[in-house]
Motif scaffolding. Structure first.
Motif, PDB file in Angstrom:
ATOM      1  N   HIS A 241      47.056  39.060  32.370  1.00  0.00           N
ATOM      2  CA  HIS A 241      46.706  39.373  33.214  1.00  0.00           C
ATOM      3  C   HIS A 241      46.946  39.058  34.794  1.00  0.00           C
ATOM      4  O   HIS A 241      47.219  38.853  36.005  1.00  0.00           O
ATOM      5  CB  HIS A 241      44.851  39.945  33.421  1.00  0.00           C
ATOM      6  N   CYS A 242      46.144  37.169  35.099  1.00  0.00           N
ATOM      7  CA  CYS A 242      46.881  36.283  35.953  1.00  0.00           C
ATOM      8  C   CYS A 242      47.888  35.883  35.664  1.00  0.00           C
ATOM      9  O   CYS A 242      48.729  35.882  36.666  1.00  0.00           O
ATOM     10  CB  CYS A 242      45.789  35.153  35.260  1.00  0.00           C
TER      11      CYS A 242
ATOM     12  N   ALA B  41      43.687  38.367  39.745  1.00  0.00           N
ATOM     13  CA  ALA B  41      44.188  39.318  38.058  1.00  0.00           C
ATOM     14  C   ALA B  41      43.524  40.640  38.320  1.00  0.00           C
ATOM     15  O   ALA B  41      42.168  40.381  38.460  1.00  0.00           O
ATOM     16  CB  ALA B  41      43.700  38.360  37.126  1.00  0.00           C
ATOM     17  N   ASP B  42      43.914  41.198  37.592  1.00  0.00           N
ATOM     18  CA  ASP B  42      43.472  42.554  37.458  1.00  0.00           C
ATOM     19  C   ASP B  42      42.527  42.705  36.037  1.00  0.00           C
ATOM     20  O   ASP B  42      42.671  41.580  35.268  1.00  0.00           O
ATOM     21  CB  ASP B  42      44.513  44.026  36.694  1.00  0.00           C
TER      22      ASP B  42
END
Length: 244
Positions: free
Chosen positions: A80-81, A72-73
């Motif tokens: 994000h995930c 993730a970012d």
């Protein structure tokens, strides 16, 4: 219909690693969930960068080396995930989203969620009726009313989405703090997506590991491969510090 399950492992688990990797009855939470989700399709694990290596090692140790781990970012919150996981899903696929706090998946619930998506649902949510008596209490601690519980439901995992619906959910999701939790159900309601409910299972619940490890082991020992199918054996007593 192609089904891909996304299992997010957000950065919050850096402080609660036991909830991911504690082994109960021979399986970590991570591996147990992946194993159950694979009965209905592919699985993608989407992890915050600092957890990705350990996630991959745990999967390989339990025989799931083929399961992809996407990163993730930053800062690696739940949303994000989910975004990272969705990147690995074809636009025409349907998506299951699970949560690490729910290490046991009832096969019947999983089947009903997938069936609802096959029947055209954009979002499928397993629920159970509220059976406890619910009271309204004022500031002085006095009971002032009894809430009608007939329309109330508790919600469970896994949840199902079309890929398009999941994209809208993530666009509507907001994380107020870096690494904060995203409520995919609240985001679906905010995006005005129709949510189809299916029957959940009262034998599954959120589990706090490692505190509830003995309880989880007892549930697994009682149910075996028939978990969630209404077997008649006695249900283990849930620890007092957790609500049913």
């Amino acid at each position: 219909m192609t089904v891909t399950a996304i299992l997010p492992v957000p950065a919050e688990f850096l402080q609660r690693r036991e909830a991911v990797f504690t082994s109960v009855a021979g399986r970590s939470t991570l591996a147990r969930i992946v194993e159950a989700l694979q009965t209905r399709g592919d699985v993608v694990v989407a992890a915050a960068d600092p957890l990705a290596r350990d996630v991959g090692e745990d999967l390989r140790a339990h025989g799931f080396a083929e399961v992809p781990v996407v990163i993730a970012d930053a800062p690696g919150g739940r949303a994000h995930c989910l975004v990272a996981g969705l990147r690995a899903v074809a636009p025409t696929e349907t998506v299951l989203v699970h949560d690490l706090a729910w290490p046991l998946i009832a096969p019947g619930v999983l089947g009903r969620v997938v069936a609802a998506l096959q029947d055209g649902a954009e979002v499928a949510l397993p629920v159970c009726p509220v059976t406890d008596s619910i009271k309204v209490v004022d500031d002085a601690g006095r009971v002032t009313a009894t809430v009608d519980r007939s329309p109330l439901r508790t919600v469970q995992f896994p949840r199902g989405f079309t890929a398009a619906a999941m994209s809208r959910v993530l666009a509507a999701a907001a994380e107020p703090e870096p690494g904060g939790d995203a409520d995919d159900l609240a985001a679906a309601v905010s995006a005005e997506l129709p949510v189809t409910v299916v029957d959940g299972d009262t034998d599954v619940a959120s589990i706090d590991l490692p505190a509830d490890a003995d309880y989880l082991a007892a549930v697994i020992a009682r149910s075996g491969d028939l978990f969630g199918r209404g077997e008649a054996a006695r249900r283990p007593q849930r620890p007092a510090h957790r609500s049913p």
